[in-house]
Design a protein around this motif. Structure first.
Motif, short mmCIF file in Angstrom:
data_model
loop_
_atom_site.label_atom_id
_atom_site.label_comp_id
_atom_site.label_asym_id
_atom_site.label_seq_id
_atom_site.Cartn_x
_atom_site.Cartn_y
_atom_site.Cartn_z
N ASP A 1 5.50 -1.05 4.04
CA ASP A 1 5.37 0.36 4.39
C ASP A 1 6.41 1.22 3.66
O ASP A 1 7.37 0.71 3.09
CB ASP A 1 5.53 0.54 5.90
N GLY A 2 6.17 2.52 3.70
CA GLY A 2 7.07 3.47 3.08
C GLY A 2 6.44 4.85 3.09
O GLY A 2 5.27 5.01 3.45
N PRO A 3 7.17 5.86 2.66
CA PRO A 3 6.66 7.24 2.73
C PRO A 3 5.69 7.61 1.61
O PRO A 3 5.00 8.63 1.70
CB PRO A 3 7.93 8.09 2.64
N HIS A 4 5.64 6.80 0.55
CA HIS A 4 4.84 7.19 -0.61
C HIS A 4 3.67 6.22 -0.81
O HIS A 4 3.83 5.01 -0.74
CB HIS A 4 5.70 7.20 -1.87
N PRO A 5 2.47 6.75 -1.09
CA PRO A 5 1.31 5.88 -1.31
C PRO A 5 1.37 5.18 -2.65
O PRO A 5 1.93 5.71 -3.62
CB PRO A 5 0.13 6.87 -1.26
N LEU A 6 0.79 3.99 -2.70
CA LEU A 6 0.70 3.27 -3.97
C LEU A 6 -0.76 2.89 -4.23
O LEU A 6 -1.49 3.60 -4.89
CB LEU A 6 1.61 2.04 -3.96
N VAL A 7 -1.19 1.77 -3.67
CA VAL A 7 -2.56 1.28 -3.85
C VAL A 7 -3.07 0.79 -2.51
O VAL A 7 -2.40 -0.04 -1.87
CB VAL A 7 -2.60 0.13 -4.88
N ASP A 8 -4.23 1.28 -2.07
CA ASP A 8 -4.77 0.81 -0.79
C ASP A 8 -6.27 0.55 -0.84
O ASP A 8 -6.90 0.43 0.20
CB ASP A 8 -4.43 1.77 0.35
N ARG A 9 -6.84 0.45 -2.05
CA ARG A 9 -8.26 0.13 -2.15
C ARG A 9 -8.55 -0.49 -3.50
O ARG A 9 -7.75 -0.39 -4.44
CB ARG A 9 -9.13 1.35 -1.90
N LEU A 10 -9.69 -1.15 -3.59
CA LEU A 10 -10.01 -1.95 -4.77
C LEU A 10 -10.07 -1.15 -6.07
O LEU A 10 -9.55 -1.62 -7.10
CB LEU A 10 -11.32 -2.71 -4.54
N PRO A 11 -10.70 0.03 -6.12
CA PRO A 11 -10.72 0.75 -7.40
C PRO A 11 -9.32 1.09 -7.92
O PRO A 11 -9.06 1.01 -9.13
CB PRO A 11 -11.51 2.02 -7.07
N PRO B 1 0.81 -1.22 0.00
CA PRO B 1 0.00 0.00 0.00
C PRO B 1 0.84 1.27 0.00
O PRO B 1 0.42 2.30 -0.50
CB PRO B 1 -0.80 -0.12 1.29
N ARG B 2 2.04 1.17 0.58
CA ARG B 2 2.98 2.30 0.60
C ARG B 2 4.37 1.76 0.25
O ARG B 2 4.65 0.57 0.41
CB ARG B 2 2.98 2.98 1.97
N THR B 3 5.25 2.65 -0.19
CA THR B 3 6.52 2.19 -0.73
C THR B 3 7.60 3.25 -0.57
O THR B 3 7.29 4.45 -0.57
CB THR B 3 6.37 1.83 -2.22
N PRO B 4 8.88 2.85 -0.45
CA PRO B 4 9.98 3.82 -0.46
C PRO B 4 10.15 4.50 -1.82
O PRO B 4 10.71 5.59 -1.90
CB PRO B 4 11.20 2.97 -0.12
N LEU B 5 9.69 3.86 -2.90
CA LEU B 5 9.78 4.45 -4.22
C LEU B 5 8.76 5.58 -4.37
O LEU B 5 7.78 5.63 -3.64
CB LEU B 5 9.51 3.39 -5.29
N THR B 6 8.99 6.45 -5.32
CA THR B 6 7.94 7.40 -5.64
C THR B 6 6.74 6.63 -6.19
O THR B 6 6.88 5.51 -6.69
CB THR B 6 8.40 8.43 -6.67
N THR B 7 5.57 7.24 -6.13
CA THR B 7 4.37 6.54 -6.57
C THR B 7 4.47 6.13 -8.03
O THR B 7 4.12 5.00 -8.40
CB THR B 7 3.14 7.43 -6.35
N ASP B 8 4.96 7.02 -8.90
CA ASP B 8 5.08 6.70 -10.32
C ASP B 8 6.07 5.55 -10.54
O ASP B 8 5.81 4.64 -11.35
CB ASP B 8 5.52 7.93 -11.12
N GLU B 9 7.20 5.59 -9.84
CA GLU B 9 8.18 4.50 -9.97
C GLU B 9 7.59 3.18 -9.50
O GLU B 9 7.76 2.14 -10.14
CB GLU B 9 9.44 4.82 -9.15
#
Length: 302
Positions: free
Chosen positions: A167-177, A120-128
């Protein structure tokens, strides 16, 4: 007012048991307890299954009258646990070692679903992170297709108590849509969504998040209940309850699954340390009672 859809009441949800619910016991004991409690299907760790031997395990499954609905560990983390999709590049490359043998073991066991968790979160930037996730999902789904196995990706919606690897500082995906959109951006056809009732509740319990997935998009379902004393933002995996013992809106959840065309296993998955401390046989029986009793009418198959 639209009448509720009743497709699930035809008996299309099949009780299933996740090994995390009876953590720390040998595979053979897990299967015996699941079968003794009345479960027709189970999930397994593919690493644990390989260590047991697929031939002997097939014999055990036949003896107990149980089938394998889904297997974790397409990316392994040790002898039992799975790794999430966005592990470090070196770790990911190491996880690919033995991928074909794990998929072959799934196929040999008659298992058609490989589950994996998206961070759901990542050390990478969201786009990366999105680019890496798309590439890895496509790679794993393509490999799985060669063995008649479909990849099922899970979105994690809890915000507290996440292990460091998720975990990480950048959001990625945390819900079904968001997950559905990401899967749409891949070039993989052999991939679907793992819907977890606990994470669905943590994301706001919107039935539309499930129904919007549409036919044939839900590949596997895991279930646990939420405490009435917690807000969605306070939920952690350690607070999971037996389905039917908490505040989750089971009729709405079941109706949404049915509207999305899902007709398959619903797997009880608990990480609650207090519940795991119960005798293993009692946990298995309570899990089966929950999986068949949390729905309205006769929505569970047996």
């Amino acid at each position: 007012m639209t009448a509720p859809h009743t497709g699930a009441a035809d008996g299309r949800f099949v009780p299933c048991l996740n090994p995390a619910t009876l953590s720390g016991i040998p595979l053979e004991q897990f299967l015996a307890l699941a079968a003794g409690a009345g479960f027709p299907t189970v999930e397994v760790s593919i690493q644990q299954a390989q260590a047991h031997g697929t031939g002997p395990l097939r014999d055990l499954l036949q003896e107990f009258g149980v089938s394998v609905a889904a297997a974790s560990g397409i990316l392994p983390a040790g002898p039992v646990l799975p790794a999430p999709l966005l592990v470090a590049p070196d770790t990911y490359r190491a996880c690919l070692d033995g991928l074909d043998s794990r998929l072959k073991a799934m196929a040999d066991l008659g298992c058609t679903v490989a589950t994996t968790v998206l961070n759901p979160r990542t050390p990478l930037t969201t786009d990366e992170a999105r680019a890496v996730a798309r590439e890895r999902i496509s790679q794993l789904a393509t490999a799985a297709a060669g063995y008649g196995v479909r990849l099922a990706v899970e979105a994690v919606s809890i915000h507290n108590g996440l292990p460091p690897e998720l975990d990480g500082p950048h959001p990625l995906v945390d819900r079904l849509p968001q997950l559905a959109q990401l899967l749409d951006e891949t070039d993989a056809e052999n991939v679907g969504v793992l819907v977890d009732s606990f994470h669905w509740a943590a994301a706001g319990a919107d039935p539309g998040h499930i129904t919007a997935l549409g036919p044939d998009r839900i590949t596997h379902v895991q279930i646990a209940d939420t405490p009435a004393t917690c807000t969605a933002g306070e939920l952690t995996d350690s607070r999971r309850l037996f389905p039917g013992d908490g505040a989750l809106a089971w009729p709405a959840f079941a109706d949404a699954l049915a509207r999305a065309g899902y007709a398959g296993p619903v797997s009880v998955e608990l990480f609650n340390p207090e519940l795991r401390a119960l005798p293993a046989g009692e946990i298995a029986c309570l899990s089966h009672r929950a999986a068949t009793g949390c729905w309205t009418l006769a929505e569970a198959s047996r």
